[in-house]
Structures are given as C-alpha cells and as structure tokens.
Design an enzyme around this catalytic site. Structure first.
Site, mmCIF file in Angstrom:
data_model
loop_
_atom_site.group_PDB
_atom_site.id
_atom_site.type_symbol
_atom_site.label_atom_id
_atom_site.label_comp_id
_atom_site.label_asym_id
_atom_site.label_seq_id
_atom_site.Cartn_x
_atom_site.Cartn_y
_atom_site.Cartn_z
ATOM 1 N N GLY A 131 -9.865 -54.267 106.061
ATOM 2 C CA GLY A 131 -9.968 -54.491 104.620
ATOM 3 C C GLY A 131 -9.865 -53.183 103.857
ATOM 4 N N SER A 132 -10.635 -53.112 102.815
ATOM 5 C CA SER A 132 -10.491 -51.982 101.882
ATOM 6 C C SER A 132 -10.910 -50.649 102.492
ATOM 7 C CB SER A 132 -11.313 -52.255 100.621
ATOM 8 O OG SER A 132 -10.853 -53.440 100.004
ATOM 9 N N THR A 133 -11.685 -50.671 103.562
ATOM 10 C CA THR A 133 -12.050 -49.382 104.156
ATOM 11 C C THR A 133 -10.801 -48.644 104.627
ATOM 12 O OG1 THR A 133 -12.413 -50.413 106.318
ATOM 13 C CG2 THR A 133 -14.347 -50.135 104.913
#
Lengths: 461, 490
Positions: free
Chosen positions: B215-217
């Site tokens: 995801g956004s990580t």
C-alpha cells in the site's frame, strides 16, 4: 609332497627314528599365557560395557571373570595332560571368541528388559567346555572316529530330519523343543557329516580319482561311487525346502565339495559342485517363498524403506555396521538393539561391527581365520587321509559358516539364519563349536608329534 | 593331497578377503549414505542424547532442554514460546527444525566442527561436543512491546537497527508455543495437527514468510526513485498531477482517500504527508519501469536469497508491466507485495542515510562455555540511494508523523519519521484491508536513528473503518520504538 602311505616307507621310518633326538616343543606355557590374556580381555570388555552403560563396573564382573577363567584353565589342564603336543592357539582363540560373545550378549541384555541370555549362554559355555574336556580326555585318537562313520551319517540324517516334526520358529523349521530347551540338531549334524565324509572319501578317493567315463575334459566317476554324493546333495536341498534352512544346506554342500576336492584333487568336482549349487539355489530362491524373500531383501535391502514400511532387519544391520565406521562407538555405546529379535543370535556380528568398528571386526575375522588356518595346518601335518580330511572338513565348517553368516548380515550374499561360531547366542552352536575345537586339538596333537597310542593301529589307505 | 589342502586353504583365504573388503565397503565407503538413510534412527538418537544448546536474547536463554528418559532423551523446551516462536522456530523430534533452530542447528546440536578444539580428533573419536549457544540480536523489550501491541490481532512486526542491520524485534501473531510439538508423543502430534488445521495459521511467520501488498508505505520507495532520478526539482516543488488521475492507456480514474482537491499538482512533501495516490502514481510512471524496478530491487525487492539466517520470502515488484500497472505498483498495489521485514528495510535504509545494512538475527554463536565460535559482521546490503536523497526522504517521513497521517507515532522528545499504509485486499477490495506503518526513531542524544520498524495488522474482526495505518499500526510501532530507545538510553 608328503606321502600318504604312512610309516611303512623306509624314509619315514628313518625320519621317525631320528626325531627323538630333537625335542618337539609342546608350547603349553604359550597356551596358558594366551588363555589368561583371552580371559582378561573378555573381563575388560565386560567391565567396559558396564562402565559405558551405568558408569560402574558390573556387579557380576568378578563372577564372570572367575567363571570364564576356571573353565579356560580346566580346558587347558585337560589339553596339558592328554594332548600335550596340541596346537597352542586353538584353545585360546575359542576362549576369546566365547568370552567376547558373552560380553556382546550381556551388553544386548542390558537393553532388553527381563532378558537373561548372557547367564544362559554362560551355562551353555560351561557345557561346551565340559564336552571339550571330555573329548580331549577320552577321545584317545581321532582315528577312533573313523570306526563310527556310518553310525555318524545315520545319526546326522536323523538329527537333520527331526525338526520337521516340530513347529517352525521365526520361519525356519530347524528347532526341536524339549521341555524348556530348544536345540538345533542340524548343528551337531555338521560334525557327524564331516566324520562320515572324511571316512567315505578316504576309503574311496582312488575310485573317485581314476575310474568312470570321460566326457570331453570331465571324467565322471562310476555311479556306485557317485551315488552318495547325489544323495547328499538332494538331502541338503530337501532339508532346505522342508526346514527353510538355506544356511545349513549351503554349509553341508560347500563342506562336501571342499572335502571332495581335497580328496580327489579334481577341479571338475568344484565345477560340478558350483553348477549344482547354483541350480539348487536358483530353484529354491525362486520357488520357496521364505528363501525368495531373503534373496529379494539381499538384492534391495532398502525396498521396505522405500515402500514406507520401515527398515528391514538387513537394512538395520547395515546401518549398525555403518555407524560403527572405522573404530566403532565403543562397547555399550551403539544402538544395534534396533535390529530386533535376532540381534543376539544371527546378527550378533552387527553389534561387534557397530561397537568395535572395522578395526574390531577385522580382528574377529582374523581370529576365525587363524582358527581355520591352524585346523588346515594340523591336516597338512598329518599322514592318514581320514585325519587330514577331517581336519580340513572341520576347519572348513568354521570358515564356511563365518563366511555365510558374516556375508549375510553385511549384504554380501543372501541372508541365512546361522550362528556366528562361538559369538552368537545359542547353545547348540556353541557346544558344537567347542567339540570341533576339541577334535582339532586332538588332531593337532597327533600331527605335532604324539605317538600313536596303544590299541590304535595305523589303517591302510 | 597336500597340494589340494593348500589350494582349499587359499579358497578359505579368498572368503576372508571377501569379508574384509565387504566390511570396508559397508563401514567406510558406504557408511555416510547409510548413516543418512531416512530410516536410520541413529543420528537422531545421538542428536537427542545431550541437551541442545540455547538460543539467547540479551544473554538470557529463551530455550531449554529436559531429560525425558526416552529413546530420544532430551526434548526442547521454550521459556516464552509464543513470544519468540517467529525467531526460534521449533526444534521438534518429530517434525524437524525451523528458523534459528534450523539455521543454527549444527551449533545447537553440537555437530558443528567449529565447536571442537581439535576437529579432526572428534571425527575419529566420535566425541560429541556439547551444544553451543546462539546469541540473537533481539531486544527483549521491543519484542515484548510488539507482541503486546498486536495483542489478539493478526499481524506482524519487524524492527531493525538501521546502522547495523541487527533485527531487534520479529513478531507474528497469533503465535503458538513450539514446546508443544517438541517431542514424539501423541500430545505433540495432536498439537501439530491442530496448529496446522487452524484457520488463523499460528505457525505462519508473518514477519518474514508472508507478503502483503504494502500500500502507501511503498510511496517511500517511489519517492526515493523520483528524487534519485531527478523527476522533480525538490520536495517542495509542485508536480504536474491531475486529481483524479487517469491511469495511462485506460479510462480508469485513480482517486485519493480524502476527497479534497489538495492533491492536485501537490508537492512531494504534501503528497507524502497526505498520502496522495495520484501524485505517486503519476511520478512512478514518469520514473519509468526500469527506474522503479531498480530502486525497488535496491531496497531488497525480488531478492530470493534473503537470509537472516533463515530464508525470508521474496518481496515482489514486477519487472514487466504496462504504464497503468506501473502506476498502481508505484502506490504499492497491483502485484507489489512485501514482507514486514522488507518494509522495515525500506525504513531502515532511509534512516541510515541511504545505506541498507544486511538484516540479521544472530549476533554470535558460542561454545557451551561461552567461547565465541562465530560472530555476524555488520555488513552493507546495498547503497540504496544517495545520502542527500535519504536526508530528503527523512524529512518527508518526519513530516508524516509531525503533521500528516502518522501522528499516532509521535514520541515527545524524539525524532520520528514514518509512513502509513492501508492496502486494499482481495477482488474489488472485498477483503479486509491491511493496515501498515513503517517508521524510524532517533533519540535526542543519538547521532543516528536507532530503530526502524514495520508493522502490519490484518484483523478481520475489526471494524473496517478503524483499519488504517495511522490508527491500528502506528501505535504499535510507537511502543516498539519507545522500547528500543528506552532500553538504549537506560
């Protein structure tokens, strides 16, 4: 070449009369020292097992040492007084092998609760040594045995056939049960057959050598002489089929071929013997289920593992030998008990191989080789054909038996249920081997300079 | 007759030679393969004939051995089994070994030749060395904090010391007690069957053996590629990004989590703090496939040989994608997947000025008496990016914690950088999303960050709205960081 015509020749007479000036060494002191060493080595092994297993010297060590020592000394005394010229190596080797067997059985007893195979074996050892003493004391000359040749073969056949009427044990019909005792009569038959073979061949060797038709390069003897050979061969195969005892039949047959060869010097006998043996083995190996499974196991010892059924006895035995490696795990430190019920009898060599390693195993093989060699040597030094053949026969029994069982448990040849001479658990075998050594002692005594006792006449060829 | 007796004796001699050669064959030449046969129990019996060496955390054993008096004499015990299971794995008489128990088995079981004073003599004498010990890099406080933080939820935590690569915490929940399957009894078999039958898969090491969409990580990786490749002038420069962003070659519109239009043409700084999907998808496509792949692989993606010393699962970044797929991959979706360990490495590389250290779990091995047998050197895995880029990324990550989506990770008096992630899961996002948080922390007296953490929480029982990197995962990362900084200060 040493003539076989005995003392009638002028040269021999001259030699014999010249001998008294030279004192023939008796070497009884050597024998005594070696016996003491053999007993000490056995006691050391016994203590070693106890120290390895429990950290203490086994409580029975003194009794064990004393028992073995007294037996050995009594046997030595018998030899010293009644067979003073006997080969000094025979008795110590027997004592050492017997002692080592007791150690190995005691060691395996420790892993099987409620097992007292070692004390039982000590009882059988006592009986064996007792018989040894009896033979040395009362068998005045080996040639006395020649008189009982035909009685021997009848007794041998009776003993061989007897187990057919008793139930099979572990797939082999080779036992008779009397009361609490089980006896393997086939073991005793070995000596009786050797006596018969020696006697028969000594009497008929010229007929076997020189008469009969010649076909191509093979000269076949007359049926009159040849028939007993066929009978013996058929009997050995018959015993095998009825009792599922491949080992004994192989042993009898091998014994007969060796003695036949030595008596006649005809290589064709060996060829014929090998062909017959191969034919018999293939036939039985193919059609007798018990033997067939042994052959299959030999061809692929790990089949049962691949089939997910776990390791067979032979595979377990190979594992034990491999684990021993060069120097072994040390007495008491192996796991040959994994082999299962036959670990103390047929597979006792696996324990030796695992705990004493290739080094110890080689030593044991060399002890047997020395025993055989001394038997052969006694035969060589004799002049009468019966004695020579008997010595060769008895020594060959030991050699063949060691080869058949050791080769079997190490995957060299198909496994046959036989006892390692002196080492394995089992009274019949132990007693028989003590008697074999007793007769060899008697023969070597004759060979190494003892005069013929009174009352026994030199027999003609 | 003498001649024939001699020949017969030669025959007996041949038999003897055959026996001796055969004995040598079995006992020397085939010995090893026979010893190794699966049905041969001897090596196993010998192996369990002495206590196994211990695995240590900060000098204290977390394992033990007990004498059962059975054929396999010594059985493994675990002092805090579920807590350390992802580190130790199990050492079972029935089921073999895993993880550190497996990777350092030679030392623990005493068979490693390095344990002997005179190795050659041991080969001959068959003397068995006592089992050696394995000192791990684990920080007991961090491990406990991670375990407690995950609580009853499914998830995993990996924490690394950025400057050395030492793994400070490796936690996976739900966990299990390896001691329950250490022996050979029926209860061990039952425990094994029930562990394997459980839908929550307690024996799965989620920290290193399970991959999740990051995801956004993953935007940290994309940002690194953007900066390294000079796609933007600086972190404060506006990007040319529409919102919503249409995936190249498709009509699919990519939106942002918040409906605000602030992501339109947002700076890298803002995009990171607000976690703008549009910006990173756009910038990732601008970097291009090869640049993105190279940066992802610099961080450790696509490495199938990652050993810490047990093998970690391969984290994936596809090497063959069209632009739409690349856009999605640049925000940690599509086929992109990562282990928690991998994402901790991402955070650690940033924290360590662009140099990623080889993560490792074993500090050293010793003999039973404490003599060191081997130590694991701190070594560089890869120079991931320039120090300048790393510094820029640090600032971006600090902003996330200070004023962005990661405020739950703030620790007063410490410098904390982080990145949240909420990864979609399943077809049409029907599955429960995974909450991610990656971060690093630096105490006021320290010259470099002391800990980098990755946390993933997958909890089907939680309300979907509550699952977000900032909400579920950041507090766990925070307590782990506090534990490390607390212990390093004390």
């Amino acid at each position: 070449m040493t003539g076989s015509t005995g003392s009638s020749g002028p040269v021999a007479t001259a030699a014999t009369s010249a001998v008294p000036a030279v004192r023939v060494p008796r070497r009884r002191g050597t024998e005594l020292v070696l016996i003491v060493l053999a007993v000490l080595l056995s006691v050391y092994g016994y203590c070693d097992v106890g120290l390895a297993r429990n950290g203490t010297v086994p409580p029975g060590a003194a009794g064990y040492g004393a028992g073995l020592g007294v037996l050995a000394l009594l046997a030595h005394c018998a030899v010293r007084f009644r067979a003073p010229y006997a080969d000094p190596l025979l008795l110590p080797i027997a004592v050492l092998l017997n002692g080592l067997g007791l150690v190995l059985i005691y060691r395996l007893d420790l892993e099987t609760p409620d097992s007292d195979a070692a004390p039982t074996q000590l009882v059988w050892s006592t009986l064996g040594v007792g018989l040894f003493i009896v033979f040395v004391l009362f068998l005045r000359h080996h040639r006395v045995l020649q008189r009982y040749a035909y009685l021997s073969v009848v007794a041998a056949l009776v003993l061989m056939i007897l187990p057919i009427f008793f139930p099979a044990v572990n797939g082999a019909r080779i036992w008779i049960q009397i009361g609490g005792f089980s006896i393997q009569p086939g073991e005793f038959a070995k000596i009786l057959l050797a006596i018969f073979f020696a006697s028969y061949l000594a009497a008929n060797r010229n007929a076997l050598r020189y008469t009969g038709k010649k076909v191509w390069r093979f000269q076949f003897p007359t049926m009159r002489v040849f028939a007993p050979i066929l009978v013996i061969w058929l009997l050995s195969v018959g015993v095998l089929v009825l009792e599922t005892d491949l080992g004994t039949s192989l042993l009898f047959f091998g014994l007969f071929i060796v003695m036949l060869y030595v008596a006649t010097g005809r290589g064709s006998w060996i060829a014929i013997g090998l062909v017959l043996a191969a034919a018999g083995a293939v036939f039985v190996g193919s059609f007798e289920p018990h033997v067939h499974s042994r052959v299959q196991d030999w061809l692929n010892p790990f089949a049962s593992i691949e089939a997910g059924l776990g390791a067979s006895q032979l595979a377990q035995s190979l594992f034990a030998f491999a684990w021993g490696g060069m120097l072994g795990t040390g007495l008491g430190m192996g796991h040959s008990i994994l082999i299962g019920f036959a670990a103390k009898s047929d597979f006792i060599l696996a324990t030796a191989g695992e705990e004493l390693g290739l080094a110890g195993l080689t030593a044991i093989f060399l002890l047997y080789a020395l025993l055989v060699e001394r038997g052969y040597r006694a035969g060589l030094a004799l002049r009468d054909p019966f004695g020579r053949l008997l010595a060769v026969g008895l020594a060959s029994i030991v050699a063949l038996q060691v080869f058949v069982i050791a080769g079997g448990v190490m995957g060299l040849i198909p496994l046959t249920g036989m006892a390692m001479p002196f080492l394995a658990q089992g009274g019949s075998s132990l007693v028989t081997n003590w008697v074999i050594v007793a007769i060899l002692v008697r023969i070597s005594d004759s060979a190494r300079g003892a005069m013929l006792p009174e009352g026994v006449q030199e027999a003609g060829p | 007759m003498t001649k024939y007796i001699r020949r017969a004796s030669v025959f007996c001699f041949v038999l003897l030679v055959a026996l001796l050669l055969n004995a040598a064959r079995v006992q020397v030449f085939e010995a090893q393969s026979l010893d190794d046969n699966s049905a041969n129990r001897r090596e196993t019996i010998q192996r369990y004939d002495q206590p196994r060496g211990n695995i240590l955390v900060q000098g204290k054993p977390i394992t033990g051995s007990r004498n059962t008096g059975e054929t396999y004499k010594y059985e493994r015990t675990y002092k805090n089994g579920p807590l350390y299971a992802p580190v130790t794995g199990y050492a079972s008489q029935t089921y073999g070994t895993t993880f550190v128990e497996s990777a350092e088995d030679d030392v623990l079981s005493g068979t490693d030749a390095m344990l002997s004073t005179v190795p050659f003599w041991n080969e001959i004498s068959r003397f068995q060395n006592p089992g050696g010990n394995v000192e791990t890099t684990i920080d007991a406080g961090a491990q406990q904090a991670a375990y407690d933080g995950l609580g009853g939820k499914k998830g995993a935590v990996a924490a690394i010391d950025p400057s050395t690569g030492k793994i400070l915490a490796l936690v996976s929940t739900p966990s299990y007690d390896p001691g329950n399957i250490a022996g050979t009894g029926q209860s061990d078999v039952n425990a094994w069957n029930s562990l394997n039958g459980s839908s929550s898969r307690p024996m799965l090491n989620r920290a290193i053996r399970e991959t999740y969409p990051p995801g956004s990580t993953f935007k940290v990786v994309t940002a690194a590629a953007v900066l390294e490749n000079g796609i933007v002038d600086g972190t404060g420069t506006a990007t040319d990004t529409p919102s919503p962003y249409t995936l190249p070659g498709t009509t699919t519109q990519l939106t942002n989590e918040s409906s605000s239009d602030a992501c339109e043409n947002a700076t890298l700084e803002y995009a990171m703090a607000a976690s703008c999907n549009t910006v990173f998808a756009n910038l990732g496509v601008k970097v291009g496939l090869s640049g993105m792949v190279k940066m992802a692989q610099n961080f450790g993606f696509n490495d199938t040989k990652m050993r810490i010393p047990m093998t970690a699962a391969k984290s994936n970044f596809d090497t063959d994608m069209d632009k739409a797929q690349l856009a999605l991959s640049s925000i940690g979706q599509f086929d992109t997947s990562a282990t928690p360990l991998q994402m901790a490495m991402v955070s650690a590389a940033v924290a360590n000025g662009g140099t990623l250290m080889q993560p490792h779990l074993v500090e050293k091995t010793t003999k039973k008496n404490g003599t060191t047998v081997s130590t694991t050197d701190n070594k560089s895995y890869q120079q991931v990016m320039s120090a300048y880029t790393a510094t820029q990324l640090q600032q971006l990550m600090v902003d996330v914690v200070e004023k962005g989506t990661g405020t739950n990770a703030r620790i007063p008096g410490m410098t904390v950088g982080g990145k949240t992630g909420t990864a979609q899961n399943g077809v049409n996002n029907e599955g429960v999303p995974y909450a991610w948080f990656i971060s690093y922390a630096q105490g006021p007296d320290a010259s470099t960050p002391q800990v980098a953490v990755a946390v993933v929480v997958e909890d089907a029982s939680a309300n979907r709205a509550d699952i977000s990197g900032g909400g579920s995962a950041a507090p766990i990362a925070r307590s782990v960081m506090e534990a490390v900084l607390g212990s390093s200060r004390g």
